[in-house]
Design a protein around this motif. Structure first.
Motif, mmCIF file in Angstrom:
data_model
loop_
_atom_site.group_PDB
_atom_site.id
_atom_site.type_symbol
_atom_site.label_atom_id
_atom_site.label_comp_id
_atom_site.label_asym_id
_atom_site.label_seq_id
_atom_site.Cartn_x
_atom_site.Cartn_y
_atom_site.Cartn_z
ATOM 1 N N LEU A 336 -8.196 15.167 3.285
ATOM 2 C CA LEU A 336 -9.110 13.517 3.840
ATOM 3 C C LEU A 336 -7.549 12.236 3.438
ATOM 4 C CD1 LEU A 336 -11.691 13.929 4.824
ATOM 5 C CD2 LEU A 336 -10.368 14.293 6.367
ATOM 6 N N PRO A 337 -6.901 11.173 3.928
ATOM 7 C CA PRO A 337 -6.292 10.534 3.395
ATOM 8 C C PRO A 337 -7.139 9.451 2.994
ATOM 9 C CG PRO A 337 -6.378 10.284 5.574
ATOM 10 C CD PRO A 337 -7.102 11.695 5.215
ATOM 11 N N ALA A 338 -6.878 8.728 1.990
ATOM 12 C CA ALA A 338 -7.498 7.684 1.379
ATOM 13 C C ALA A 338 -8.118 6.402 2.959
ATOM 14 C CB ALA A 338 -6.486 6.753 0.629
ATOM 15 N N GLY A 339 -9.370 6.446 2.513
ATOM 16 C CA GLY A 339 -9.816 4.945 3.428
ATOM 17 C C GLY A 339 -10.576 6.046 4.654
ATOM 18 N N SER A 340 -10.694 7.449 4.021
ATOM 19 C CA SER A 340 -11.273 7.647 5.126
ATOM 20 C C SER A 340 -13.077 7.574 5.675
ATOM 21 C CB SER A 340 -11.585 9.403 5.130
ATOM 22 O OG SER A 340 -9.478 9.613 5.839
ATOM 23 N N PRO A 366 -15.512 12.392 -11.650
ATOM 24 C CA PRO A 366 -13.781 12.358 -12.135
ATOM 25 C C PRO A 366 -12.582 12.894 -12.057
ATOM 26 C CG PRO A 366 -15.317 14.518 -12.158
ATOM 27 C CD PRO A 366 -15.848 13.449 -10.666
ATOM 28 N N ALA A 367 -13.339 12.977 -10.886
ATOM 29 C CA ALA A 367 -10.989 12.873 -10.214
ATOM 30 C C ALA A 367 -10.686 11.464 -9.035
ATOM 31 C CB ALA A 367 -10.924 13.604 -8.868
ATOM 32 N N ASN A 368 -12.011 10.841 -9.343
ATOM 33 C CA ASN A 368 -11.854 9.385 -8.990
ATOM 34 C C ASN A 368 -11.086 9.087 -7.571
ATOM 35 O OD1 ASN A 368 -12.066 6.162 -8.541
ATOM 36 N ND2 ASN A 368 -10.394 5.921 -9.736
ATOM 37 N N TRP A 369 -12.213 10.167 -6.773
ATOM 38 C CA TRP A 369 -11.524 10.243 -5.154
ATOM 39 C C TRP A 369 -12.484 8.971 -3.702
ATOM 40 C CZ3 TRP A 369 -11.859 16.470 -4.515
ATOM 41 C CH2 TRP A 369 -10.599 16.366 -5.759
ATOM 42 N N ILE A 382 -10.755 7.145 -1.330
ATOM 43 C CA ILE A 382 -9.430 5.900 -1.937
ATOM 44 C C ILE A 382 -8.719 6.714 -2.541
ATOM 45 C CG2 ILE A 382 -11.871 4.194 -2.680
ATOM 46 C CD1 ILE A 382 -11.411 5.481 -5.309
ATOM 47 N N ALA A 383 -8.591 8.414 -2.705
ATOM 48 C CA ALA A 383 -7.611 9.229 -2.670
ATOM 49 C C ALA A 383 -7.692 10.146 -1.986
ATOM 50 C CB ALA A 383 -7.581 9.048 -4.496
ATOM 51 N N ILE A 384 -6.613 11.338 -1.509
ATOM 52 C CA ILE A 384 -6.031 12.511 -1.162
ATOM 53 C C ILE A 384 -7.620 13.446 -1.421
ATOM 54 C CG2 ILE A 384 -5.317 14.296 -0.170
ATOM 55 C CD1 ILE A 384 -2.336 12.098 0.441
#
Length: 569
Positions: A336-340, A366-369, A382-384
């Protein structure tokens, strides 16, 4: 008495015409104790020379003999001398002080104890016959004659009602024993002291010191004393008849309170044993009862004062917001792209009567997603998302969020978002191992290669293998075919192989297989082979028409498909 003469003379019938001599022999005469008895050798009068003590020796056996000029005249005879008892001994009690006990409330005629005295005089005579009586009683309450004594046996019994330990704990009696069958004029007497302890029975129930007790406790607290319940009990302290047992008889249907007893003070310690929620219940009105460890004596009943009321007020505290459900599971595809927008994860503040706001923040990612909206709890990327990330374990990725209120003091709670990531075909396969060694000339040897793909089935194998189109000499110098023996010049070769997985849509990747060739002797019919091994695939796909379908099973049970790379000169 010394010098007392025997009542009759001891004379022989043959002393009328002869001068006879008399003698005695035996204990008390010429044997120990010597010299108590003597006899006049001429007259035959038998006398005592010392005082006699019946309590020491009650009788003597002596032998009387008669002789003439040293010659025996007649056979000796035995004389038994009985010492007549005189009342020369006072009674003696076996103890100076006798101790006994009797329960309070005992009925008249109840046995208490026995006192005993002895007299050394002859018990078959009045000199040794004793009689008992009570000379005095202290205290003389509630009557001066609470006890009586059997004058022959010394048994003491109660004769009046009213023994109450809470009023009189013990009585002291002076007992007299008199011989001569109790004759006050001629008899000898002695006294002893008797202490009678009045033992406790449970004739006094515990009574609360007040009708109503009060206490308070903060919500959610446990093992906290709410109130101290006090009672009075007139029975003997620290006995089962005094020790109180408390129980709640009304007002606690859910069992949130208990009342253990302080063994030293006998107080009841009202204690919270289960959490209480202020938002559900703001107060409790308990009815409690106090009893003793042992039942009350017959005829005694619990009074009204053995029951009391306890009013318990519950105090509110600022409680932590609570996420629900916690953890919260969601299932979504990776990539999923950032902002989903993923979901909304909110917490409820248990303090319904406090107007407080809740704000959200991220604690562990931990992955800052992800990120969370601090106001409404909406969670977005905020990340894939990548299922193949090292932070993902067994397709699961956990993120922890915190909800905080603005109470005084503030309170916070945590919740976990549990993400189950579904696989997509976002990884192309690679040849493995990337480098192999072959002999310069044909020799019975082989190398195994496979394709690695971090995706899951069906986005991985079975794989399709083919030689790349570039550089242009690849297909001119190399082919996947069945060949006869050819020699291979020494050197390092990079063979580009394009591998395609089975995903939808499929992904391809060109990998370079580095091959080292060494100088060896060529052997006919034993060409060098490259074993392309796909561990996941059930079969290989290829565009070459001249590939063999030959395969074999390796010793470790792996299915190996055989393809031969041919080099053209």
């Amino acid at each position: 008495m010394v010098g007392v003469m025997v009542r009759s003379l001891i004379r022989s019938d043959r002393d009328k015409n002869r001068m006879l001599r008399y003698s005695v022999t035996g204990p008390g005469a010429d044997q120990p104790p010597n010299g108590i008895f003597i006899i006049n050798p001429i007259s035959g009068q038998l006398s005592v020379t010392k005082p006699l003590d019946r309590e020491h020796i009650s009788n003597f056996h002596v032998t009387h003999a008669v002789d003439l000029n040293g010659n025996q005249v007649e056979n000796p005879i035995d004389i038994v001398i009985n010492v007549i008892d005189q009342n020369d001994n006072r009674p003696e009690f076996t103890h100076t002080i006798f101790n006994g006990s009797v329960p309070e409330g005992s009925k008249p005629g109840s046995f208490v104890m026995t006192v005993t005295a002895v007299d050394k005089d002859d018990p078959k005579t009045a000199n040794g016959m004793l009689r008992y009586k009570i000379l005095s009683q202290n205290p003389q309450s509630p009557s001066s004659n609470m006890f009586t004594i059997n004058n022959k046996t010394g048994d003491i019994i109660t004769v009046a009602a009213g023994l109450d330990r809470e009023k009189v704990t013990q009585y002291t009696l002076i007992i007299q024993a008199t011989d001569m069958e109790g004759n006050p004029t001629y008899g000898l007497s002695n006294t002893a002291t008797t202490v009678i302890r009045i033992t406790d029975v449970n004739d006094n129930p515990p009574e609360f010191t007040t009708d109503t007790f009060f206490g308070e406790v903060h919500e959610n607290r446990v093992n906290v004393i709410v109130a101290n319940l006090t009672v009075t009990d007139k029975d003997q302290p620290h006995t089962p008849a005094w020790s109180a047992v408390y129980r709640i008889i009304d007002g606690d249907s859910t069992g949130r309170f208990s009342i253990p007893t302080d063994p030293t003070t006998n107080e009841g310690l009202l204690t919270v044993v289960k959490p209480v929620d202020f938002e559900l219940t703001r107060s409790f009105m308990l009815t409690v009862e106090a009893v003793n460890e042992v039942p009350l004596a017959r005829g005694i009943h619990l009074p009204r004062q053995s029951t009391a009321t306890v009013s318990v007020r519950i105090l509110d505290i600022n409680e932590s917001p609570e996420f629900s459900p916690n953890p919260k599971p969601i299932k979504l595809e990776e990539g999923l792209p950032a902002g989903s927008l993923l979901t909304t994860f909110t917490a409820q503040d248990p303090d319904r009567f406090m107007r407080q706001t809740v704000r959200y923040s991220k604690m562990y990612d931990p992955a800052n997603w992800l990120e969370i909206d601090p106001v409404n709890g909406r969670i977005s990327t905020i990340a894939i998302l990548d299922r193949e990330s090292p932070y993902v374990k067994n397709n699961l990725y956990n993120v922890t969020f915190m909800a905080s209120d603005n109470g005084i003091p503030p309170a916070s709670g945590t919740g976990t978002l549990q993400m189950y990531l579904l696989d997509i075909n976002d990884n192309a396969p690679h040849v493995f191992p990337p480098e192999v060694e072959m002999c310069e000339k044909p020799d019975p040897n082989a190398v195994n290669i496979t394709a690695s793909d971090p995706d899951l089935t069906p986005n991985a194998g079975p794989f399709a293998f083919e030689l790349a189109n570039r550089p242009s000499d690849v297909r001119r110098n190399w082919t996947l075919s069945r060949v006869n023996g050819h020699s291979l010049a020494s050197g390092i070769y990079e063979v580009p192989i394009m591998i395609t997985d089975s995903g939808n849509l499929p992904m391809s990747n060109t990998s370079y297989l580095k091959q080292r060739s060494a100088q060896v002797l060529a052997q006919k019919n034993n060409p060098p082979v490259l074993l392309l091994h796909a561990m996941i695939a059930s079969h290989f796909k290829t565009k070459e028409n001249n590939l063999s379908d030959l395969y074999r099973v390796s010793p470790d049970g792996i299915l190996i498909y055989l393809y031969q790379i041919k080099m053209f000169n």
